[in-house]
Scaffold this active site. Structure first.
Site, PDB file in Angstrom:
ATOM      1  CE1 TYR A 144      -2.961  -3.092   0.013  1.00 12.43           C
ATOM      2  CE2 TYR A 144      -4.501  -1.454   0.801  1.00 12.43           C
ATOM      3  CZ  TYR A 144      -4.250  -2.699   0.258  1.00 12.43           C
ATOM      4  OH  TYR A 144      -5.298  -3.542  -0.051  1.00 12.43           O
ATOM      5  CE  LYS A 197       0.689 -17.577  -4.433  1.00 16.72           C
ATOM      6  NZ  LYS A 197      -0.145 -18.793  -4.670  1.00 16.72           N
ATOM      7  CG  ASP A 230      -3.289 -19.661  -3.624  1.00 21.91           C
ATOM      8  OD1 ASP A 230      -2.767 -19.656  -2.496  1.00 21.91           O
ATOM      9  OD2 ASP A 230      -2.713 -20.127  -4.625  1.00 21.91           O
ATOM     10  CG  ASP A 254      -8.148  -4.008   1.599  1.00 19.76           C
ATOM     11  OD1 ASP A 254      -9.298  -3.965   2.082  1.00 19.76           O
ATOM     12  OD2 ASP A 254      -7.690  -3.112   0.864  1.00 19.76           O
ATOM     13  CG  ASP A 258     -13.463  -5.851   1.019  1.00 24.81           C
ATOM     14  OD1 ASP A 258     -13.517  -5.459   2.195  1.00 24.81           O
ATOM     15  OD2 ASP A 258     -13.217  -5.097   0.058  1.00 24.81           O
TER      16      ASP A 258
END
Length: 369
Positions: A144, A197, A230, A254, A258
């Site tokens: 970010y 990851k 994933d 994030d 959601d």
């Protein structure tokens, strides 16, 4: 976390800064203030609300979407209620268009973004399953670009045809978000899932995992697992009930939060609290929805629930059961309001206006005595 006070703080007032933001922000902020006032009054307390101007209104008035004075107000207050902002539509930072949320997270060191996702029994959800989980998202690092650098940004273009982004992961930042997750799990179902990851991002997520494994040693009673991001994206659909607290880096948190909150019923219910060691900012998980701004149909539940989380955090800091009780009563009132089809807003397949939903929550608070 240890309270900042040596003994319970018995003040009867709470000093809050309200930053309404853009789009539907003013509408849902007003609704949130009304609910907080009602809940605190029923707990024998009161709130002082100081309203600050950010976003497009501040840009027009002072040339920046986030005046320096706002940060000073936020730092001095007991907490902040931050409405959604239309930062994607702001001009470049060089022209005053900075993201107020990113500024607060950086300036107040709000390193943890706590995002619960749980189903409500009487409210349909896409999966038809019951689950109750929390995502502890690192809030100041990762990809970010508006909050990762001391000076400059985390994205840059050496040429017009090449854009680069820098991912920032530190041991300190990783350890403290994972520790926050373990603290949460210790008071819940006692399980932490660290999401990464590292099979591709071997150095940055490798460091994140190394930090997580070190923190794990301090919590032997808490179940621990590591999963690829994933896989978790799929498992949130297949078996969301298997998760308790998820700890992960900024962007992964994030996205997954959601997904989880939409699966719980609606992103409109998605409460969120930005935490540091000394400050907290309640912020709706959704955006500013300018397409419905001013129509009186926005769902204020996300920001109301976020403000309840703020009261709970403040209650823990002050060791004040009145604040904790007010927070719990708000969460229960929201659950009951969304359980009735007539008081659901459009995103929940109802027809209630913002005002009607807000009054329903306040009415439910009154039923608690």
């Amino acid at each position: 976390m240890t309270s900042r006070y040596s003994s319970p703080d018995r003040r009867t007032t709470v000093d809050l800064i309200v930053l309404a933001g853009d789009g539907i922000g003013p509408e849902i902020s007003a609704a949130t203030v009304s609910v907080i006032e009602s809940a605190l009054n029923r707990s024998g307390m009161s709130a002082t609300f100081t309203h600050g101007t950010i976003g497009f209104a501040a840009l027009e008035a002072s040339g920046t979407t986030m005046p320096d004075a706002i940060v000073d107000l936020a730092r001095a207050a007991d907490g902040v209620i931050l409405g959604p902002v239309s930062h994607l539509d702001y001009p470049p930072a060089t022209e005053g268009g900075v993201n107020p949320s990113g500024v607060l997270r950086r300036k107040l060191d709000l390193y943890a973004n706590i995002r619960p996702a749980r189903t409500v029994d009487a409210l349909p959800n896409p999966l038809g399953k019951k689950f109750d989980l929390v995502i502890a998202r690192e809030n100041t690092e990762g990809f970010y670009a508006d909050r990762t650098m001391y000076a400059g940004g985390g994205e840059f273009m050496p040429t017009e045809d090449l854009a680069l982004a820098v991912r920032k992961v530190t041991r300190h930042g990783s350890e403290r978000i994972v520790r926050r997750a373990f603290d949460l799990a210790s008071n819940r179902s006692s399980k932490v899932t660290v999401v990464h990851k590292a099979n591709v991002l071997r150095l940055s997520d490798g460091l994140f995992l190394e930090a997580a494994r070190a923190v794990r040693q301090d919590f032997p009673a808490v179940e621990y697992e590591e999963l690829l991001v994933d896989a978790v994206a799929a498992l949130l659909i297949r078996r969301p009930e298997s998760f308790d607290v998820i700890a992960t880096t900024n962007m992964f948190g994030d996205i997954l939060s959601d997904e989880a909150t939409e699966l719980s019923g609606s992103l409109g219910l998605a409460a969120s609290l930005n935490l540091g060691d000394d400050h907290a900012v309640a912020q709706a998980q959704h955006g500013s929805a300018p397409d419905i701004a001013g129509r009186g149909i926005a769902n204020p539940a996300s920001l109301i629930g976020s403000a309840a989380m703020l009261l709970s955090w403040l209650g823990d800091r002050r060791e004040d059961d009145r604040l904790r009780a007010a927070a719990h009563s708000i969460h229960r009132a929201i659950d009951r309001a969304v359980s009735v089809p007539e008081t659901r807003t459009a995103d929940l397949h109802g027809s209630a206006t913002t005002e009607r939903f807000t009054l329903a929550v306040i009415d439910q608070l009154a039923l608690e005595g």
